[in-house]
Scaffold this motif. Structure first.
Motif, mmCIF file in Angstrom:
data_model
loop_
_atom_site.group_PDB
_atom_site.id
_atom_site.type_symbol
_atom_site.label_atom_id
_atom_site.label_comp_id
_atom_site.label_asym_id
_atom_site.label_seq_id
_atom_site.Cartn_x
_atom_site.Cartn_y
_atom_site.Cartn_z
ATOM 1 N N SER A 54 64.449 -45.183 -29.502
ATOM 2 C CA SER A 54 64.146 -45.838 -30.768
ATOM 3 C C SER A 54 65.388 -46.578 -31.253
ATOM 4 O O SER A 54 66.505 -46.057 -31.158
ATOM 5 N N PRO A 55 65.224 -47.793 -31.801
ATOM 6 C CA PRO A 55 66.405 -48.542 -32.237
ATOM 7 C C PRO A 55 67.022 -48.029 -33.535
ATOM 8 O O PRO A 55 68.108 -48.483 -33.905
ATOM 9 N N VAL A 56 66.356 -47.112 -34.227
ATOM 10 C CA VAL A 56 66.856 -46.664 -35.526
ATOM 11 C C VAL A 56 67.103 -45.161 -35.586
ATOM 12 O O VAL A 56 67.559 -44.658 -36.617
ATOM 13 N N GLN A 57 66.864 -44.440 -34.499
ATOM 14 C CA GLN A 57 67.007 -42.986 -34.532
ATOM 15 C C GLN A 57 68.231 -42.541 -33.748
ATOM 16 O O GLN A 57 68.676 -43.214 -32.817
ATOM 17 N N ASP A 58 68.756 -41.371 -34.152
ATOM 18 C CA ASP A 58 69.927 -40.760 -33.520
ATOM 19 C C ASP A 58 69.580 -40.334 -32.096
ATOM 20 O O ASP A 58 68.590 -39.655 -31.866
ATOM 21 N N CYS A 59 70.434 -40.767 -31.129
ATOM 22 C CA CYS A 59 70.230 -40.379 -29.733
ATOM 23 C C CYS A 59 71.100 -39.188 -29.329
ATOM 24 O O CYS A 59 71.056 -38.761 -28.173
ATOM 25 N N GLY A 60 71.915 -38.688 -30.241
ATOM 26 C CA GLY A 60 72.712 -37.504 -29.962
ATOM 27 C C GLY A 60 74.081 -37.762 -29.373
ATOM 28 O O GLY A 60 74.822 -36.827 -29.099
ATOM 29 N N ALA A 61 74.449 -39.019 -29.162
ATOM 30 C CA ALA A 61 75.757 -39.341 -28.586
ATOM 31 C C ALA A 61 76.377 -40.460 -29.397
ATOM 32 O O ALA A 61 75.931 -41.601 -29.342
ATOM 33 N N ARG A 62 77.434 -40.141 -30.145
ATOM 34 C CA ARG A 62 78.069 -41.122 -31.025
ATOM 35 C C ARG A 62 79.142 -41.901 -30.278
ATOM 36 O O ARG A 62 80.021 -41.313 -29.642
ATOM 37 N N LEU A 63 79.045 -43.244 -30.335
ATOM 38 C CA LEU A 63 80.020 -44.142 -29.717
ATOM 39 C C LEU A 63 80.248 -43.811 -28.247
ATOM 40 O O LEU A 63 81.383 -43.785 -27.751
ATOM 41 N N ALA A 64 79.153 -43.549 -27.543
ATOM 42 C CA ALA A 64 79.230 -43.247 -26.110
ATOM 43 C C ALA A 64 79.424 -44.537 -25.327
ATOM 44 O O ALA A 64 78.823 -45.567 -25.622
#
Length: 296
Positions: A54-64
């Motif tokens: 999703s383009p607006v939801q958290d994928c669980g990896a910040r600045l990966a």
């Protein structure tokens, strides 16, 4: 007889498709621009199926960093950059197409009337258009959106207003030449009215220049929309938008998170380049010199 008519119509359509197809294949800029534009349009239209997240939801990896899990990395809010790029093309494409359609209709009609009628009306319209054209397009668009406020509709209005003089000047210049041609004078002598002269004899002759100009203006519209979104005049977050994503990513550029700016920027350049090449190819294909060379 009906079968014969249908058969002749089919042959005519086949010959037209072969002629146009041959011109496309023989024109590298037109073929390449068309391929790029179609690729970007299909990717944007099918973003719901192509985007891995999703383009607006958290994928669980910040600045990966870009990896197999996230091909183009993630942003500061753990959103997948590839997914945002696929969805983010909808806003600039919509704004560019709508604004160019509005400016095409308004500017072309004004240019037709002004060039054909002449006199005081032509002088007044030309002065107004020259005054608008004298302002840098981007600065004028920013000023209009700053007054109207941020939003999709206001960006469309601002960009379309900026490009009206461009269509006006091109169409008016074409009309000033076409109205003196022999077939137009003959139609006028036979009693053809103003509307018939304009839309039956004058407008079709000016169409090739307008088609090429439209493709160039769409490319400019995409760049202008990205600039407006970068400055905060686009749709509110978290709506995906290439210009807005660049504005967010530039804060992290010096820290080494280059992908936040690079990939949205490449998407803007790639799409604008496609429309620019398409316009150059159309201009080459529809030019009288090339048509005479093909006919010979």
């Amino acid at each position: 007889q009906g079968t014969a008519v249908a058969g002749s119509g089919g042959v005519t359509a086949w010959m037209a498709s072969r002629l146009f197809g041959g011109r496309v294949r023989g024109n590298f800029l037109l073929a390449a621009g068309l391929a790029i534009v179609m690729l970007m349009l299909v990717a944007t239209l099918l973003a719901g199926w192509l985007a891995p997240y999703s383009p607006v939801q958290d994928c669980g990896a910040r600045l990966a960093v870009p990896t197999a899990a996230h091909w183009l990395g993630t942003d500061q809010l753990s959103r997948d950059v590839l997914s945002r790029i696929l969805h983010g093309g909808r806003v600039p494409i919509t704004v560019a197409l709508l604004s160019c359609l509005i400016s095409l209709v308004v500017g072309s009609v004004l240019g037709l009337v002004s060039g054909f009628r002449g006199g005081m009306l032509d002088r007044i319209l030309s002065l107004i258009m020259d005054a608008i054209f004298s302002f840098p397009a981007l600065i004028l668009a920013i000023a209009i959106v700053a007054v109207l406020g941020a939003g999709l509709a206001n960006m469309v209005l601002a960009i379309s207003f900026v490009y009206i003089p461009t269509y006006f000047r091109v169409v008016r210049g074409q009309v000033l030449q076409i109205r003196e041609l022999e077939h137009v004078e003959a139609a006028r002598a036979l009693g053809a009215g103003t509307l018939r002269l304009l839309f039956r004899h004058v407008a079709p002759a000016a169409l090739p220049s307008v088609l090429a100009l439209t493709s160039f203006n769409i490319a400019d519209g995409i760049l202008t929309e990205a600039a407006l979104a970068f400055l905060g005049f686009g749709l509110p977050p978290p709506t995906p938008d290439w210009g807005f994503d660049i504005q967010n990513g530039q804060k992290f550029l010096q820290a080494g998170y280059w992908w936040l700016v690079t990939f949205p920027g490449l998407a803007i350049v790639f799409l604008a380049l496609g429309f620019g090449m398409l316009g150059e190819g159309l201009n080459d294909m529809l030019s009288p010199t090339r048509q005479q060379r093909l006919a010979g």
